[in-house]
Design a protein around this motif. Sequence first.
Motif: not given
Length: 146
Positions: A20-36
Amino acid sequence: MTKPIFILNGPNLNLLGQREPEIYGRETLADVEARCAAIAGDRGVGVVLRQTNHEGQLIDWIHEARHEACGIVINPAAFTHTSVAVLDALNAYEGPVIEVHISNVHKREAFRHHSYVSARAEGVIAGLGIEGYESATRRILTLIGA
Ligand code: DQA
């Protein structure tokens, strides 16, 4: 040495970026991990990001956090709306907890409007996409004085 921030994710979030990328976007948990990790790393704090589709595993990680984490960022996903057990586990944790939802749950179905976890969380972030995890990480750093 400051303990890491645990960033815990519940069911189906392994599919982040695909489902459901229209709801949750196209980025992944790996992106979340890198940003945080970048945000916390600037203050000398590490992050440990995990995801599970199993309620008991999530609870075991919250128990582990009692001795191993300076704070918890948690997106319990669907367990948000169903799990007294996740709330009880968080109530046994003494550090700061920030609840994150990628989507704005209040704009969605009524069953997503109630969260058991919000009764424990210092703060709740919804609808900011994965930026919500970044804000939550910053808030944990503030709350622990890092
Ligand atoms: C979610 C919202 C929940 O209602 C849903 O079950 C999820 C993800 C979010 O991040 O927006 O799986 O927690």
